[in-house]
Design an enzyme around this catalytic site. Structure first.
Site, PDB file in Angstrom:
ATOM      1  CB  THR A 173      24.234  24.217 -89.673  1.00  0.00           C
ATOM      2  OG1 THR A 173      22.915  24.595 -90.029  1.00  0.00           O
ATOM      3  CG2 THR A 173      24.967  23.684 -90.885  1.00  0.00           C
ATOM      4  CG  ASP A 204      24.610  28.051 -96.464  1.00  0.00           C
ATOM      5  OD1 ASP A 204      23.560  28.125 -95.791  1.00  0.00           O
ATOM      6  OD2 ASP A 204      25.699  27.685 -95.985  1.00  0.00           O
TER       7      ASP A 204
HETATM    8  N1  ASP Z   1      23.356  27.867 -93.167  1.00  0.00           N
HETATM    9  C1  ASP Z   1      22.183  27.130 -92.751  1.00  0.00           C
HETATM   10  C2  ASP Z   1      21.047  27.455 -93.683  1.00  0.00           C
HETATM   11  O1  ASP Z   1      20.830  28.619 -93.966  1.00  0.00           O
HETATM   12  C3  ASP Z   1      21.770  27.405 -91.338  1.00  0.00           C
HETATM   13  C4  ASP Z   1      22.862  27.340 -90.296  1.00  0.00           C
HETATM   14  O2  ASP Z   1      24.024  27.277 -90.620  1.00  0.00           O
HETATM   15  O3  ASP Z   1      22.518  27.350 -89.116  1.00  0.00           O
HETATM   16  O4  ASP Z   1      20.347  26.571 -94.091  1.00  0.00           O
END
Ligand code: ASP
Length: 302
Positions: A173, A204
Site C-alpha cells: 500500500t 482502513d
Molecule cells: N491497510 C491496507 C488494507 O487493509 C493494506 C496494506 O496496508 O497493505 O486495505
C-alpha cells in the site's frame, strides 16, 4: 508482540512517503526504496516551487500508484474474483477538506478521483458504482481493468487461493504525508487492499481517522498494514490526539502501533508529519519502505 521500530527527525517543509508495511523479499527491496525516493522527490518539487502540501501528497501518491511494485493503482492486490478494487483518500489539514473512494473499479489513479471528491466538496467518501459514475461525470476515463493487473498480483492470488500463502493483507500500500512552507499538512493513502478480500471489502485507507488523517492542529498521518486492526483502533486518530497533546510524532506513532498490536493482534506501520516540520514513523512489521525529501535533505530506507 514484535519490536516496534521508530524513527523521527526535524525536516521543516517536506514530503514523507511509504510503500507499505509487510515483508518485502530482499530482491525487491531496491525497487521499493527507489520508487519511494522518486515519489518523495516529485512531491517535494511541488512544495519547493511554492505548492501546497495537498498538491504534494497527491503528486507523490500518483507516482507510487503508477509503479507496479506497489499495491496501489497498477499492480494492486486482487480480490477473491481476481479483480482490482481500489481504496484511496486525501485530506488537507488547513481546511479539513477531504475526499475518498472505496471499492472503485477501473480507474488508473484512484488518488486523483479522491482529489476530485475533495474538490467537489459535497461528500467525503464515495463507494463502488457511485464513485465510478462520479469519476466519469468529472471527466475521468475508465481503463481496461486488465491493464491494472500484474503477473505478480495474479501469482500472489493463486498462491493464497491454493492455501500456499497466508490470506490477509498484501503489503505495498502507498501513502504520503507532507508539510508545506506555510506550515500546513496533508495526507494521502492508496491501496488495492488485501489479497483475496471479499468483493466490496473496504479497508482502513479511505477512512479518515483510521488509515488517513490531516489536521493542522496536530499532524498528517498515513497508515498501512492489517486494515481491520487499523480500523478497530482508529490508528490515525489516536496518533493525532497524542500529537495535539504535545507528544513527538514518532513517540505518538509508536504508542498507537503498540496499542493496535496489543488490542487487536494486527500489525502495520504509519508515517506522520506535524505542522512544526517534525516527521517520523513506526512499524511492527519486518519492512516498510519509506523516503523523505525536504528542506533539510533526503533520506530513505526499508
Ligand atoms: N491497510 C491496507 C488494507 O487493509 C493494506 C496494506 O496496508 O497493505 O486495505
Amino acid at each position: 508482540m514484535g519490536t516496534v521500530e521508530i524513527y523521527g527527525a526535524q525536516m521543516g517543509a517536506g514530503v514523507l512517503v511509504h510503500g507499505g508495511a509487510g515483508h518485502v523479499d530482499a530482491s525487491r527491496r531496491p525497487d521499493h526504496v527507489e520508487g519511494c525516493k522518486h515519489a518523495a522527490r516529485v512531491g517535494y518539487d511541488v512544495i519547493a516551487s511554492g505548492g501546497s502540501a495537498l498538491d504534494a501528497v497527491q503528486a507523490a501518491a500518483r507516482v507510487l500508484e503508477d509503479l507496479p511494485a506497489f499495491n496501489a493503482g497498477t499492480g494492486a492486490a486482487l480480490n477473491e474474483d481476481g479483480a482490482v478494487e481500489h481504496d484511496a483518500a486525501i485530506m488537507e489539514g488547513a481546511t479539513l477538506r477531504a475526499g475518498g473512494v472505496a471499492a472503485l473499479r477501473g480507474f488508473k489513479n484512484p488518488i486523483d478521483v479522491a482529489r476530485a471528491v475533495l474538490d467537489h466538496g459535497r461528500h467525503v467518501l464515495l463507494a463502488a458504482e457511485g464513485a465510478s459514475s462520479f469519476a466519469l461525470a468529472r471527466g475521468f476515463s475508465k481503463v481496461e481493468e486488465e491493464s491494472l493487473v500484474t503477473e505478480r498480483a495474479k501469482e500472489t492470488l493463486a498462491r493464497v487461493l491454493a492455501g500456499r500463502a497466508e490470506t490477509g493483507w498484501a503489503g505495498g500500500t502507498i501513502g504520503a504525508v507532507a508539510r508545506d512552507r506555510h506550515g500546513s499538512v496533508a495526507a494521502a493513502t492508496s491501496t488495492g487492499g488485501t489479497v483475496s478480500k471479499l468483493r466490496g471489502r473496504v479497508g482502513d485507507s479511505p477512512i479518515l481517522g483510521a488509515g488517513t488523517l490531516a489536521d493542522d492542529v496536530s499532524c498528517a498521518v498515513s497508515a498501512t498494514g492489517d486494515g481491520e486492526g487499523i480500523l478497530k483502533i482508529g490508528l490515525a486518530r489516536v496518533i493525532a490526539t497524542l500529537v495535539e497533546r504535545g507528544e513527538p510524532v514518532e513517540r505518538a506513532a509508536h504508542a498507537a502501533i503498540e496499542r493496535m498490536v496489543e488490542r487487536t493482534k494486527a500489525n502495520g506501520g504509519v508515517i506522520v508529519f506535524d505542522r512544526h516540520g517534525r516527521f517520523g514513523f513506526a512499524r511492527s512489521t519486518e519492512t516498510m519502505s519509506w523516503a523523505v525529501c525536504g528542506e533539510s535533505g533526503a533520506d530513505a530506507g526499508i
